[in-house]
Design an enzyme around this catalytic site. Structure first.
Site, short mmCIF file in Angstrom:
data_model
loop_
_atom_site.label_atom_id
_atom_site.label_comp_id
_atom_site.label_asym_id
_atom_site.label_seq_id
_atom_site.Cartn_x
_atom_site.Cartn_y
_atom_site.Cartn_z
N GLY A 1 0.82 -1.21 0.00
CA GLY A 1 0.00 0.00 0.00
C GLY A 1 0.85 1.25 0.00
N GLY B 1 0.18 8.26 0.68
CA GLY B 1 -0.21 8.28 2.09
C GLY B 1 0.82 7.72 3.05
N TYR C 1 -15.11 -3.07 7.85
CA TYR C 1 -13.78 -2.51 8.07
C TYR C 1 -13.40 -2.65 9.55
CZ TYR C 1 -10.03 1.06 7.92
OH TYR C 1 -8.83 1.73 8.00
#
Length: 265
Positions: free
Chosen positions: A14, A18, A156
């Site tokens: 990922g 960010g 989530y």
């Protein structure tokens, strides 16, 4: 501060933006070789280029939910850099949102697949490298949601709670082999994921994005006393420290980087 990781090889999932990209930048500055991973190709290339023309920056696109893709990426990393020392499991998605009675089975399955089983598969693929070396660090990126669930993000929430349990369980198994495993749990950080959330909120309320952020802080995250979103670098600093020799007596812990958002001790 010298984190003692010069020459180490770190894989960050990922990592095209960010928190993942900020972590890669910090580890690179500390002398590590960084391997960036994400599902994207073009964005991942741009992320790598943003770190400069450095031979210690590698990048490979792969979907962490696909064991075959992970195995292929693993072989490429071994050929180009060697076996990894550090794994930062950051990849994930918000998944399906809505109140419980509005959620589909497919939404639950997809979210759990990406946010829980994906990390499981990443660790399964790369843990042997760390065990073989007798020194290793794994840092999972969970979320405030793992301990403070929100009613419209239950898939989530459950995935991130699962990450906390996974990290703790793994830490008890592999510490004796020199592999230390911890978790970092951010809240409301300036990332593309929260950008999208705030853009959607702004459109829904008919206000500016800045106004949407302020209303969200007031109504949904009242315990963030700083009155702002966190910065990716503020999370990355904790991750980088946990990856280091300085954290040699830290194992099975969860560090919240949430501005106080979790309303308990």
């Amino acid at each position: 501060m010298d984190l003692g990781i010069k020459g180490k090889i770190a894989l960050i999932t990922g990592a095209d933006s960010g928190i993942g990209l900020a972590t890669a930048r910090m580890l690179l500055e500390e002398g590590a070789t960084v391997v960036l991973n994400d599902k994207t190709t073009d964005e991942l290339q741009k992320a790598a280029e943003s770190l400069g023309n450095d031979e210690r920056v590698l990048h490979y696109s792969a979907d962490i939910t696909d064991p075959d893709a992970l195995q292929e990426m693993h072989e490429k990393i071994k050929e180009s850099a060697g076996t990894i020392d550090i794994l930062v499991q950051n990849a994930g998605t918000t998944g399906e949102t809505g109140l419980f009675h509005e959620l589909s089975d497919e939404g639950w399955v997809q979210t759990l697949e990406e946010d829980l089983l994906g990390p499981v598969r990443v660790v399964k693929e790369f843990l042997p490298d760390l065990r073989e070396k007798g020194w290793g660090r794994i840092v999972f990126v969970s979320s405030e949601n793992g301990v403070q669930p929100y009613e419209d993000e239950l898939p989530y929430d459950c995935s991130k709670a699962g990450i906390l349990a996974l990290s703790k369980g793994l830490s008890r198994t592999y510490a004796k082999e020199g592999v230390l495993i911890n978790t970092v749990s951010p809240a409301f950080i300036e990332t593309p994921m929260t950008d999208k959330m705030m853009e959607e909120r702004a459109e829904e309320l008919g206000v500016s994005v800045d106004e949407a952020i302020q209303s969200f802080l007031k109504e949904e995250r009242p315990f963030i006393e700083l009155g702002r979103r966190g910065k990716p670098e503020e999370v990355a600093a904790v991750i980088a420290w946990l990856c280091s020799d300085k954290a040699s007596f830290i194992n099975g812990s969860n560090y919240r980087v949430d501005g106080g958002s979790v309303a308990t001790i």
